[in-house]
Design an enzyme around this catalytic site. Structure first.
Site, PDB file in Angstrom:
ATOM      1  N   GLU A  45       0.835  -1.207   0.000  1.00 52.53           N
ATOM      2  CA  GLU A  45       0.000   0.000   0.000  1.00 52.53           C
ATOM      3  C   GLU A  45       0.866   1.253   0.000  1.00 52.53           C
ATOM      4  O   GLU A  45       0.524   2.266  -0.614  1.00 52.53           O
ATOM      5  CB  GLU A  45      -0.957   0.007   1.201  1.00 52.53           C
ATOM      6  CG  GLU A  45      -1.962  -1.153   1.214  1.00 52.53           C
ATOM      7  CD  GLU A  45      -2.696  -1.352  -0.103  1.00 52.53           C
ATOM      8  OE1 GLU A  45      -2.893  -0.372  -0.857  1.00 52.53           O
ATOM      9  OE2 GLU A  45      -3.062  -2.517  -0.397  1.00 52.53           O
TER      10      GLU A  45
ATOM     11  N   HIS B 225       1.803   2.093  -3.516  1.00 53.41           N
ATOM     12  CA  HIS B 225       0.742   2.871  -4.178  1.00 53.41           C
ATOM     13  C   HIS B 225       0.808   4.329  -3.711  1.00 53.41           C
ATOM     14  O   HIS B 225       0.659   5.264  -4.501  1.00 53.41           O
ATOM     15  CB  HIS B 225      -0.639   2.323  -3.803  1.00 53.41           C
ATOM     16  CG  HIS B 225      -1.042   1.076  -4.531  1.00 53.41           C
ATOM     17  ND1 HIS B 225      -1.028   0.969  -5.900  1.00 53.41           N
ATOM     18  CD2 HIS B 225      -1.511  -0.119  -4.077  1.00 53.41           C
ATOM     19  CE1 HIS B 225      -1.453  -0.242  -6.250  1.00 53.41           C
ATOM     20  NE2 HIS B 225      -1.753  -0.917  -5.163  1.00 53.41           N
TER      21      HIS B 225
ATOM     22  N   HIS C 135       3.390   6.355  -5.424  1.00 49.80           N
ATOM     23  CA  HIS C 135       2.926   6.699  -6.769  1.00 49.80           C
ATOM     24  C   HIS C 135       2.085   7.976  -6.713  1.00 49.80           C
ATOM     25  O   HIS C 135       2.205   8.859  -7.563  1.00 49.80           O
ATOM     26  CB  HIS C 135       2.094   5.522  -7.309  1.00 49.80           C
ATOM     27  CG  HIS C 135       1.987   5.433  -8.794  1.00 49.80           C
ATOM     28  ND1 HIS C 135       1.179   4.518  -9.410  1.00 49.80           N
ATOM     29  CD2 HIS C 135       2.564   6.132  -9.798  1.00 49.80           C
ATOM     30  CE1 HIS C 135       1.280   4.649 -10.726  1.00 49.80           C
ATOM     31  NE2 HIS C 135       2.109   5.628 -10.984  1.00 49.80           N
TER      32      HIS C 135
HETATM   33 ZN   LIG Z   1      -2.511  -2.900  -4.956  1.00 51.05          ZN
END
Ligand SMILES: [Zn+2]
Length: 679
Positions: free
Chosen positions: A470, A473, A476
């Site tokens: 997580e 992510h 990102h």
């Molecule tokens: Zn994912």
């Protein structure tokens, strides 16, 4: 009325003013903001000058920004801190939002302007990101039927209505079949092998279902999976496996065979109507993989190497089952049971041995330190940011030059009102305008074991990789550096979005990274090398078998959606012809995958199941590059940040990937990591 969702607030970094947002603000606030957004759209349509990139495409990109903000606050709370009232508001506002976005896509005046820009402007004056935005905006309308005549549009809407109904019925059948079945056990000897918590659960279920004093197993995963994995009684494992595999495939009124044929044909018709060869062509147009041909060659390349590995796995388990219990022919209902036993024997490793080395606070420090070494990020705890629950931790994220990068929220523990699982989300994406660079507000939400008065929160290894996932992510989102919000951060093609998250999990298996944080919470002793080795070895256990299983689902999905099956007669024969290519165990008679394949016939994975493996190849191939240069190598990290993390969806993912890696992703990287190909 004052409404903090609508009024401009004066909070640090423009964060949501959670403490003054009340449930009664949501519906009127969202209604007001829909109205405002409609006015913005009307203004674009009404303007008299020649449509150009700036007054049409960019203006449309900017429209409804505050509505997006308010909706993300609302839906994030509905996932992480909900209650009956919020849930019932969600039922009221969701249709309003759907209607609003449909109205935009069906707005003929608006499409006429977008089309003029698309057809007439000289795109050489646009930069890459602007070209992507133009193409994406135009495609959004066209893929919804904007170029069709009114007859064809009616036909399209009719197909959509019918498809929605069929998917619903498909799901209802699967659910009814799942709920209908129960396996009642009266003899305690039939429970041999099952862990105590599974037995307790089965006794609870029995009570609920009116079989007090007995044990009941159902087709729900938390009941079914432990039974076939641990129950020593072979006949009962068989019974439950057949029941699970024959859902909605019994020729009665809950049978899904006609429904899956109908769904596949209608999807095919729909794709043809929109000008695509098949449904898979339609879906893959907006994927990194691009075409069904590419997906099929990808799957078959993995299959070529995977099959041998899968056969080795099955032989090993068969050999073991024969030795242990004299099993002559290993069946599907034996595989989970004997492979689990074998795994225990080969790798004596379990959660309890590892947990003392994974105290949550240390793991958080570890993931922050990883982000610092790779990307120069600093996470500074802050109290000045409003939060929706006292357990939420808030950080200001800065770079090495002390520049503000993002706000980061972390919400780790389960509570009533939070849904299960772990996810990353955001309250605002990054974008730039005349006022400057608007930095994102990013959040991760998990359900980790809570600390008690005597023990801190200790994570399982699986939870550690979840946190890294997580957090990947989140990086990102946080490192986004684009012009347009709809193309920034995690707004990328669907088969590309798991690269930043999955790649980060790789660091959890590396000694150099584990040494940063994996130390015993009482003694401070670093995690022993032999435990690290065991984690690695057990991660690849039965990887060949699992690979072929995933592959068979991906191939079945492509068979349903990558060709015209309108004339198809027999669902069972069709499925068998596909599955036999990957089978390494005898099929179970009277069972069928398609009839209960909810991912592709009910959920959103049609022509997309391949992407599980695709994402693994991306992360394995990208991480192989880090391994080659050193897992904390600055140059590699910069390449990853500058070409992938900061770029969002501003360019085609394959282009971005090649800029990072110098070549297309190589399937062999995954096969090597999985031990299916010797390096
Ligand atoms: Zn994912």
């Amino acid at each position: 009325m004052n409404n903090p969702l609508v009024d401009k607030s004066e909070t640090p970094f423009n964060t949501p003013p959670f403490s003054i947002i009340k449930n009664e603000h949501f519906k009127p606030g969202i209604e007001q903001l829909i109205k405002d957004a409609k006015t913005e759209i009307d203004t674009i349509v009404a303007q008299e000058g020649t449509p150009n990139f700036h007054n049409t495409i960019e203006a449309l990109e900017k429209a409804g920004k505050q509505l997006d903000r308010a909706s993300s606050i609302f839906f994030n709370l509905n996932s992480a801190e909900t209650n009956d009232e919020i849930q019932s508001i969600a039922k009221e506002v969701s249709p309003l939002l759907t209607e609003f976005s449909n109205d935009i896509l069906l707005n003929e005046g608006l499409f006429a302007k977008v089309k003029t820009v698309h057809d007439t402007i000289d795109t050489s004056a646009l930069n890459t990101e602007q070209k992507t935005l133009l193409a994406k905006t135009y495609k959004g309308f066209v893929r919804n039927g904007a170029l069709l005549n009114s007859n064809q549009q009616d036909q399209l809407r009719k197909i959509d209505v019918e498809l929605a109904q069929l998917s619903l019925t498909f799901g209802e059948h699967v659910l009814a079949e799942t709920n209908k079945y129960e396996m009642v056990i009266e003899n305690e000897t039939d429970l041999v092998g099952l862990p105590q918590f599974v037995i307790d659960q089965a006794s609870e279920t029995a009570k609920e279902k009116g079989h007090k004093g007995k044990w009941v197993f159902t087709l729900d995963y938390p009941s079914y999976v432990p039974f076939v994995t641990y129950a020593a009684n072979r006949a009962l494992r068989k019974e439950l496996s057949i029941a699970a595999g024959s859902k909605a495939f019994k020729g009665d009124d809950l049978d899904n065979q006609e429904i899956v044929k109908k769904i596949a044909s209608l999807r095919h018709q729909r794709a043809n109507l929109l000008g695509y060869e098949t449904h898979a062509h339609f879906i893959l147009e907006e994927r990194m993989a691009e075409s069904p041909e590419k997906v099929m060659s990808f799957l078959s390349e993995i299959g070529t190497y995977g099959k041998g590995g899968a056969e080795r796995d099955v032989n090993e388990v068969a050999e073991y089952a024969k030795q242990l219990d004299g099993i002559e022919e290993l069946q599907r209902w034996d595989f989970a049971y004997y492979s689990e036993k074998l795994k225990k024997e080969k790798y004596t490793i379990d959660d309890e041995m590892l947990k003392p080395y994974f105290k949550l606070e240390y793991v958080i420090e570890g993931v922050f330190e990883t982000a610092k070494r790779l990307f120069g990020l600093h996470f500074i705890p802050t109290k000045k940011i409003d939060k929706y629950h006292k357990d939420v931790m808030t950080y200001e994220v800065k770079d090495t030059r002390d520049k503000h990068i993002a706000v980061f929220y972390a919400d780790f523990f389960p509570r009533a009102g939070k849904r299960a699982g772990a996810w990353m989300t955001s309250y605002a994406g990054q974008y730039k305008d005349a006022e400057g660079d608007h930095r994102p507000l990013v959040s991760i939400v998990c359900n980790f074991t809570k600390p008690t008065s005597s023990t801190p929160s200790l994570l399982t290894f699986n939870e550690v990789t979840t946190l890294f996932h997580e957090f990947g992510h989140a990086l990102h989102g946080m490192l986004a550096d684009g012009q347009y919000e709809s193309l920034s951060g995690t707004s990328v093609f669907w088969d590309f979005v798991e690269l930043p998250s999955q790649i980060l999990e790789n660091w959890c298996y590396e000694k150099e990274c584990l040494d940063l944080f994996a130390k015993h919470y009482e003694t401070g002793e670093a995690i022993p090398q032999h435990l690290i080795q065991k984690i690695k070895d057990s991660a690849n256990f039965m990887e060949g078998y699992q690979t072929m299983r995933q592959l068979s689902f991906g191939m079945l999905d492509m068979a349903w959606h990558g060709q015209d099956n309108t004339e198809l007669e027999n669902v069972a024969d069709f499925e068998r012809s596909i599955m036999s290519q990957t089978d390494v165990l005898p099929p179970i008679p009277n069972t069928n995958m398609s009839c209960a394949f909810s991912h592709i016939f009910q959920g959103g994975y049609s022509a997309g199941y391949y992407s599980y493996k695709w994402a693994e190849v991306l992360d394995a191939d990208a991480f192989a590059y880090f391994k080659e240069k050193g897992i904390f190598n600055n140059e590699t990290a910069s390449l990853f940040k500058d070409n992938i993390l900061s770029k969002g969806g501003s360019d085609h993912p394959m282009t971005l990937y090649k800029k990072f890696r110098g070549q297309e992703p190589d399937v062999k990287a995954l096969l090597k990591r999985a031990g299916l190909l010797k390096s």
